[in-house]
Motif scaffolding. Sequence first.
Motif, PDB file in Angstrom:
ATOM      1  N   ALA A   1     -34.591  11.307 -33.600  1.00 10.17           N
ATOM      2  CA  ALA A   1     -34.240   9.776 -34.270  1.00 10.17           C
ATOM      3  C   ALA A   1     -33.269   9.073 -34.074  1.00 10.17           C
ATOM      4  O   ALA A   1     -32.981   8.147 -34.059  1.00 10.17           O
ATOM      5  N   ALA A   2     -32.378  10.022 -34.778  1.00 11.53           N
ATOM      6  CA  ALA A   2     -30.849  10.190 -34.553  1.00 11.53           C
ATOM      7  C   ALA A   2     -30.581   9.032 -33.182  1.00 11.53           C
ATOM      8  O   ALA A   2     -30.253   8.122 -33.276  1.00 11.53           O
ATOM      9  N   GLN A   3     -30.547  10.212 -32.397  1.00 11.17           N
ATOM     10  CA  GLN A   3     -29.865   9.637 -31.417  1.00 11.17           C
ATOM     11  C   GLN A   3     -30.291   7.990 -30.546  1.00 11.17           C
ATOM     12  O   GLN A   3     -29.971   8.108 -30.031  1.00 11.17           O
ATOM     13  N   VAL A   4     -31.768   8.370 -30.949  1.00 11.65           N
ATOM     14  CA  VAL A   4     -32.512   6.922 -30.579  1.00 11.65           C
ATOM     15  C   VAL A   4     -31.591   5.828 -31.071  1.00 11.65           C
ATOM     16  O   VAL A   4     -31.019   4.881 -30.138  1.00 11.65           O
ATOM     17  N   VAL A   5     -31.150   5.722 -32.734  1.00 14.72           N
ATOM     18  CA  VAL A   5     -30.996   5.012 -32.871  1.00 14.72           C
ATOM     19  C   VAL A   5     -29.272   4.625 -32.648  1.00 14.72           C
ATOM     20  O   VAL A   5     -28.586   3.319 -32.407  1.00 14.72           O
ATOM     21  N   LEU A   6     -28.959   5.463 -32.400  1.00 12.81           N
ATOM     22  CA  LEU A   6     -27.128   5.928 -31.967  1.00 12.81           C
ATOM     23  C   LEU A   6     -26.641   5.386 -30.504  1.00 12.81           C
ATOM     24  O   LEU A   6     -26.248   4.253 -30.268  1.00 12.81           O
TER      25      LEU A   6
ATOM     26  N   ILE B   1     -17.665   2.730 -29.462  1.00 13.07           N
ATOM     27  CA  ILE B   1     -17.687   3.351 -28.903  1.00 13.07           C
ATOM     28  C   ILE B   1     -17.163   4.721 -29.769  1.00 13.07           C
ATOM     29  O   ILE B   1     -17.521   5.684 -29.209  1.00 13.07           O
ATOM     30  N   TYR B   2     -16.198   4.913 -30.231  1.00 12.18           N
ATOM     31  CA  TYR B   2     -15.660   5.988 -30.453  1.00 12.18           C
ATOM     32  C   TYR B   2     -16.366   6.533 -32.129  1.00 12.18           C
ATOM     33  O   TYR B   2     -16.553   8.117 -32.175  1.00 12.18           O
ATOM     34  N   VAL B   3     -16.501   5.468 -32.393  1.00 11.16           N
ATOM     35  CA  VAL B   3     -17.942   5.909 -33.806  1.00 11.16           C
ATOM     36  C   VAL B   3     -18.967   6.392 -33.342  1.00 11.16           C
ATOM     37  O   VAL B   3     -19.573   8.071 -33.831  1.00 11.16           O
ATOM     38  N   LEU B   4     -19.326   6.062 -32.312  1.00  7.79           N
ATOM     39  CA  LEU B   4     -20.633   6.168 -32.116  1.00  7.79           C
ATOM     40  C   LEU B   4     -20.781   7.191 -31.323  1.00  7.79           C
ATOM     41  O   LEU B   4     -21.595   8.681 -31.893  1.00  7.79           O
ATOM     42  N   GLY B   5     -19.625   7.906 -30.594  1.00  2.00           N
ATOM     43  CA  GLY B   5     -19.599   8.697 -29.558  1.00  2.00           C
ATOM     44  C   GLY B   5     -19.490  10.518 -31.049  1.00  2.00           C
ATOM     45  O   GLY B   5     -19.977  11.508 -30.460  1.00  2.00           O
ATOM     46  N   ALA B   6     -18.206   9.809 -31.577  1.00  2.00           N
ATOM     47  CA  ALA B   6     -18.985  11.391 -32.925  1.00  2.00           C
ATOM     48  C   ALA B   6     -19.697  11.424 -33.683  1.00  2.00           C
ATOM     49  O   ALA B   6     -20.432  12.848 -33.831  1.00  2.00           O
ATOM     50  N   LEU B   7     -20.410   9.991 -34.151  1.00  3.36           N
ATOM     51  CA  LEU B   7     -21.845  10.310 -34.857  1.00  3.36           C
ATOM     52  C   LEU B   7     -23.014  10.852 -33.641  1.00  3.36           C
ATOM     53  O   LEU B   7     -23.752  12.393 -34.620  1.00  3.36           O
ATOM     54  N   LEU B   8     -22.952  10.810 -32.361  1.00  6.82           N
ATOM     55  CA  LEU B   8     -23.590  11.546 -31.585  1.00  6.82           C
ATOM     56  C   LEU B   8     -23.550  12.755 -31.668  1.00  6.82           C
ATOM     57  O   LEU B   8     -24.528  13.632 -31.237  1.00  6.82           O
TER      58      LEU B   8
ATOM     59  N   ALA C   1     -22.360  14.588 -33.821  1.00  2.00           N
ATOM     60  CA  ALA C   1     -22.956  15.571 -34.524  1.00  2.00           C
ATOM     61  C   ALA C   1     -24.208  15.551 -34.247  1.00  2.00           C
ATOM     62  O   ALA C   1     -25.197  16.291 -34.787  1.00  2.00           O
ATOM     63  N   ALA C   2     -24.668  14.502 -34.432  1.00  2.00           N
ATOM     64  CA  ALA C   2     -26.931  14.642 -33.687  1.00  2.00           C
ATOM     65  C   ALA C   2     -26.993  15.735 -33.030  1.00  2.00           C
ATOM     66  O   ALA C   2     -28.407  16.195 -33.585  1.00  2.00           O
TER      67      ALA C   2
ATOM     68  N   ASN D   1     -31.400   5.356 -21.395  1.00  2.00           N
ATOM     69  CA  ASN D   1     -31.188   6.748 -22.644  1.00  2.00           C
ATOM     70  C   ASN D   1     -31.925   7.101 -23.764  1.00  2.00           C
ATOM     71  O   ASN D   1     -32.493   7.846 -23.868  1.00  2.00           O
ATOM     72  N   VAL D   2     -32.281   6.013 -24.209  1.00  2.00           N
ATOM     73  CA  VAL D   2     -33.015   5.268 -25.082  1.00  2.00           C
ATOM     74  C   VAL D   2     -34.185   5.722 -24.955  1.00  2.00           C
ATOM     75  O   VAL D   2     -35.278   6.411 -25.625  1.00  2.00           O
TER      76      VAL D   2
END
Length: 441
Positions: free
Chosen positions: A106-111, A129-136, A138-139, A198-199
């Motif tokens: 679910a976190a990856q769907v949101v990101l 893109i960098y911020v969301l890439g790092a969070l993705l 992590a997820a 991808n979503v």
Amino acid sequence: MAAACPVWHHLRVTWRERVAGLRVDTTPLRQSRDFRLLFWAGTVFYLGGMVTYVALPYQLYTLTGSNFAVGALGIVELVPLVVFGLYGGALADHVDRRRMLVLAGAAQVVLTGLLAVNAFLPDPRAWPIYVLGALLAAAQSLQRPSKEALEPRTVEHGQIMAASALSSLGVQVGLLAGPAVGGVLLAAFGVGWCFVVNVAALLVATALFAALRPYPVTDRSNPPSLRGIAEGVGYALRRRDLLGTYVVDMVAMFLAMPTVLYPALVEDVFDQPALLGLLYSVGTIGSLLATLTSGWTRHVHHHGRAVMVAAMAWGAAVAAAGVAPSIVWVLVLLTLAGAADMISGIFRSTVWNQTIPDHMRGRLAGIEMLSYSLGPLGGQARAGLVADAWTVRGSIASGGLLCVVGVGAVGLWLRDFWAYDERTDEHAVRERELRAGQPAG
């Protein structure tokens, strides 16, 4: 003539049996509902993920015009990969693994949805893109150990090798089809629609994860902590058979990973830039062919030996590709290299899944994820540095030869790994006995 007919019939039957024995064993798909759910979820997940894999670098390059900016995305993803890979492994040993798969999905769907929003803006920005890439990263690192640790519980112990091969097959389908789909979407509709697709894929995969039955933790579960992570690392280091699987893979990938040199190889060495896409694909094609004909692997019991021989075959094929006289021979040899790498992977995952206690499996899956992620990252840097200091061909050929020597040296160091036999290994025997009375998913 009549007397020869039974002989001919016998030869035909024997040939059919031998061919049938090579086919990938689909028993886990037929017998385990939960393995089927994991298989299809993983296939869809990789298919959608590879669409984003194509879209993100393209979008960064069009926004910045900088190759370094594209490469920096891998740098910002590295720390989340290490930290959350280890922590995700500890979590996988403490919480319901199905729940971890669903929440991380679910976190990856949101990101990924936020990546799509940024892409559809009139003036997209690079920093999200960098911020969301790092969070993705992590997820995904939180999710993967739970999936890897859950898979063995969904099948009978004797089907673990077949399940590993089938899971790899699903990944390979995504790796082959995803970039093609991403390229078509980029050309026809733009980068934003790549993220939308991808979503959709992540939603399907997460729904399949949610359909799994619960997998509660064992009574030996402990809350995730640095002590628990250190316990997992210590267990991996004490088990020389496990240590062998990690070290062999890291040595092989660090010394003989040639992917970063593919553009220079087709452009500067062979003057065939149109073949770059095929060069990236042939390794996966080799892996797919090896998986489809992996039925013979169930007759092999010395898994450590098989891992080492396959890793040395990978290095030898890469070395030969470095001195190949034509691009056609390079493609053939890299196809063989991909097949050898896949065989090594099947036996490595079988050792992990057949011998690691369930209460340790998540943490060891996190360590395993790091081992096969860091080796290729370091290998790309090594290949590039050697190529700049020497030649592209020299970098590829020397890396392959060093791989053969390096893996051989690991065999001399870890003799227990070379001698590993799943029929008599104490850890494999114990897990087989424990699983004998337990139902599969």
